[in-house]
Design a protein around this motif. Structure first.
Motif, mmCIF file in Angstrom:
data_model
loop_
_atom_site.group_PDB
_atom_site.id
_atom_site.type_symbol
_atom_site.label_atom_id
_atom_site.label_comp_id
_atom_site.label_asym_id
_atom_site.label_seq_id
_atom_site.Cartn_x
_atom_site.Cartn_y
_atom_site.Cartn_z
ATOM 1 N N GLY A 73 0.816 -1.196 0.000
ATOM 2 C CA GLY A 73 0.000 0.000 0.000
ATOM 3 C C GLY A 73 0.859 1.258 0.000
ATOM 4 O O GLY A 73 1.844 1.315 0.735
ATOM 5 N N PRO A 74 0.504 2.240 -0.853
ATOM 6 C CA PRO A 74 -0.563 2.169 -1.851
ATOM 7 C C PRO A 74 -0.343 0.993 -2.799
ATOM 8 O O PRO A 74 0.784 0.712 -3.186
ATOM 9 C CB PRO A 74 -0.464 3.505 -2.591
ATOM 10 C CG PRO A 74 0.208 4.425 -1.607
ATOM 11 C CD PRO A 74 1.165 3.552 -0.860
ATOM 12 N N GLY A 127 -6.237 8.323 7.603
ATOM 13 C CA GLY A 127 -5.779 6.942 7.583
ATOM 14 C C GLY A 127 -6.303 6.146 8.762
ATOM 15 O O GLY A 127 -6.912 6.675 9.699
ATOM 16 N N SER A 131 -8.283 -2.769 7.532
ATOM 17 C CA SER A 131 -7.643 -2.027 6.449
ATOM 18 C C SER A 131 -7.128 -2.904 5.321
ATOM 19 O O SER A 131 -7.270 -2.563 4.146
ATOM 20 C CB SER A 131 -6.480 -1.195 7.000
ATOM 21 O OG SER A 131 -6.941 -0.176 7.849
ATOM 22 N N SER A 132 -6.510 -4.039 5.657
ATOM 23 C CA SER A 132 -5.818 -4.785 4.612
ATOM 24 C C SER A 132 -6.584 -5.982 4.068
ATOM 25 O O SER A 132 -6.042 -6.728 3.249
ATOM 26 C CB SER A 132 -4.430 -5.231 5.103
ATOM 27 O OG SER A 132 -4.520 -5.946 6.306
ATOM 28 N N GLY A 191 -8.260 1.860 6.105
ATOM 29 C CA GLY A 191 -7.594 2.753 5.174
ATOM 30 C C GLY A 191 -7.859 2.255 3.761
ATOM 31 O O GLY A 191 -7.970 1.061 3.511
ATOM 32 N N GLN A 224 -6.050 2.393 0.931
ATOM 33 C CA GLN A 224 -4.988 2.203 -0.050
ATOM 34 C C GLN A 224 -4.606 0.756 -0.333
ATOM 35 O O GLN A 224 -3.567 0.486 -0.912
ATOM 36 C CB GLN A 224 -3.743 2.977 0.385
ATOM 37 C CG GLN A 224 -3.103 2.500 1.682
ATOM 38 C CD GLN A 224 -3.696 3.133 2.918
ATOM 39 O OE1 GLN A 224 -4.775 3.695 2.892
ATOM 40 N NE2 GLN A 224 -2.988 3.041 4.019
ATOM 41 N N LYS A 225 -5.453 -0.190 0.045
ATOM 42 C CA LYS A 225 -5.177 -1.600 -0.222
ATOM 43 C C LYS A 225 -6.272 -2.232 -1.090
ATOM 44 O O LYS A 225 -5.996 -2.732 -2.172
ATOM 45 C CB LYS A 225 -5.003 -2.347 1.096
ATOM 46 C CG LYS A 225 -3.904 -1.742 1.978
ATOM 47 C CD LYS A 225 -3.797 -2.432 3.310
ATOM 48 C CE LYS A 225 -2.875 -1.666 4.260
ATOM 49 N NZ LYS A 225 -1.490 -1.566 3.809
ATOM 50 N N ALA A 230 -4.692 6.223 -1.524
ATOM 51 C CA ALA A 230 -4.402 6.617 -0.148
ATOM 52 C C ALA A 230 -5.037 7.974 0.149
ATOM 53 O O ALA A 230 -5.220 8.808 -0.733
ATOM 54 C CB ALA A 230 -2.893 6.684 0.062
ATOM 55 N N THR A 234 -10.331 7.108 4.349
ATOM 56 C CA THR A 234 -10.576 6.083 5.362
ATOM 57 C C THR A 234 -12.074 5.831 5.445
ATOM 58 O O THR A 234 -12.857 6.781 5.522
ATOM 59 C CB THR A 234 -10.071 6.521 6.740
ATOM 60 O OG1 THR A 234 -8.697 6.889 6.643
ATOM 61 C CG2 THR A 234 -10.220 5.406 7.762
#
Length: 358
Positions: A10-11, A75, A173-174, A192, A194-195, A200, A203
């Motif tokens: 990430g990004p 984030g 997030s992931s 977040g 960005q995954k 990015a 949120t």
């Protein structure tokens, strides 16, 4: 230029159709005559963009009607503080499961604001697994239990979500939308973007409505969930472009068949890499098999020299961002929703070729 396969944690990689659509709309969002990046966040055009994104996410995750969807900034790391500010009363306590680096950071932030306690931890074993939770050890009066559903750095995930007797809060997030979750088990989910969501800067917070409106006295305005829980207005300028791209990602995911379909693809992708690791004398998996992540595959090689050679040779094959996190070393392949099967197949073949040569 031929696009490479980007295994960055990430990004991270975005679906190619999403990038192409964003490129097409860059100068003129259809009917607006100007870009989303120039558009007023209070315009009718952007109201449509954010409203559609919210409803597509609700559909994808089957989010019940009594949950609000908030598009915030800062984030997931800012959520480490927002959660206790809003859910843990002054002088109160909350419990955490310490299953990785970001789970530990969430706990540290909780400790700044109250009596935050780790009721289970795998730190002593290098975060190689998700520790089991004994609910008999919950703190009396705990405001919530905080978990991290997928641990990006060490490559572990919760194999099953417990039925918590106290409000369950999750940093997702992931692996948000990477596998099916019953949202009704959670009081609050944050992630977040960005995954698995988009660029990015964005949120996503999914919060049950009864958890809103309890921020402790003195909570900064921007850190109060109630400030952002408005369907007809926005307190400040949001990440307009990131929300727009997230909406395109939601469209793409719906076209793939939704979260159940992409979960099946993710399991197939992860199996390709774990099969190489399990049948190798060169690679050693980091995560315990029963807790292996579908999103972040982690493994080590015998020496730092071999690890460096692996990363360099992979780059020459068009496979980038495979170096493990600085705190863990080794190799990490992040294979989020947008990573095509062909990219994982290429990495699996490279791993076999590298072992044969070394």
């Amino acid at each position: 230029m031929t696009r490479i396969y980007n295994f960055s944690p990430g990004p991270s990689v975005l679906p190619l159709p999403v990038l192409e659509r964003a490129q097409k709309d860059l100068l003129d969002w259809p009917g607006a005559g100007h870009s989303v990046m120039e558009m007023s966040h209070r315009s009718k055009w952007f109201e449509t963009i954010i409203g559609d994104a919210r409803e597509k996410l609700r559909t994808l995750m089957n989010i019940p009607a009594n949950y609000s969807i908030l598009f915030l900034q800062g984030g997931a790391s800012l959520q480490f503080a927002m959660v206790p500010y809003n859910l843990m009363p002054a002088g109160g306590c909350a419990d955490y499961v310490d299953s990785g680096s970001f789970a530990s950071k969430a706990l540290e932030e909780g400790l700044r604001l109250g009596d935050a306690r780790a009721i289970a931890s795998s730190k002593q074993d290098g975060y190689a697994y998700v520790p089991q939770v004994d609910f008999a050890k919950l703190s009396p009066g705990a405001a919530y239990l905080h978990i991290t559903t997928n641990n990006t750095i060490f490559g572990t995930r919760w194999p099953a979500i417990p039925d918590s007797p106290v409000p369950l809060v999750a940093d997702m997030s992931s692996n948000i939308m990477g596998e099916v979750y019953d949202v009704s088990k959670f009081a609050l989910i944050y992630a977040g973007a960005q995954k698995n969501i988009g660029p990015a800067g964005l949120t996503v917070v999914i919060i049950r409505e009864d958890m809103i409106g309890h921020a402790r006295p003195g909570t900064p305005t921007m850190l109060d969930y109630r400030t952002h829980d408005k369907s007809d207005s926005l307190y400040n300028t949001p990440c307009c472009w990131a929300i727009y791209v997230a909406g395109l990602v939601f469209d793409w995911l719906l076209e793939q068949g939704g979260v159940p379909a992409i979960e099946e693809v993710n399991r197939q992708k992860a199996a390709l890499l774990y099969d190489v690791i399990d049948n190798s004398s060169l690679y050693t998996g980091v995560a315990r098999p029963d807790c292996r992540s579908l999103m972040n595959v982690t493994f080590t090689l015998p020496t730092q020299e071999l690890t460096a050679a692996f990363v360099n040779d992979a780059k020459n094959r068009g496979l980038i961002s495979l170096k493990g996190h600085r705190s863990a070393g080794g190799i990490r392949a992040s294979i989020y929703n947008a990573m095509p099967v062909e990219g994982v197949q290429a990495l699996a073949q490279f791993m076999k070729d590298f072992e044969a040569a070394n």
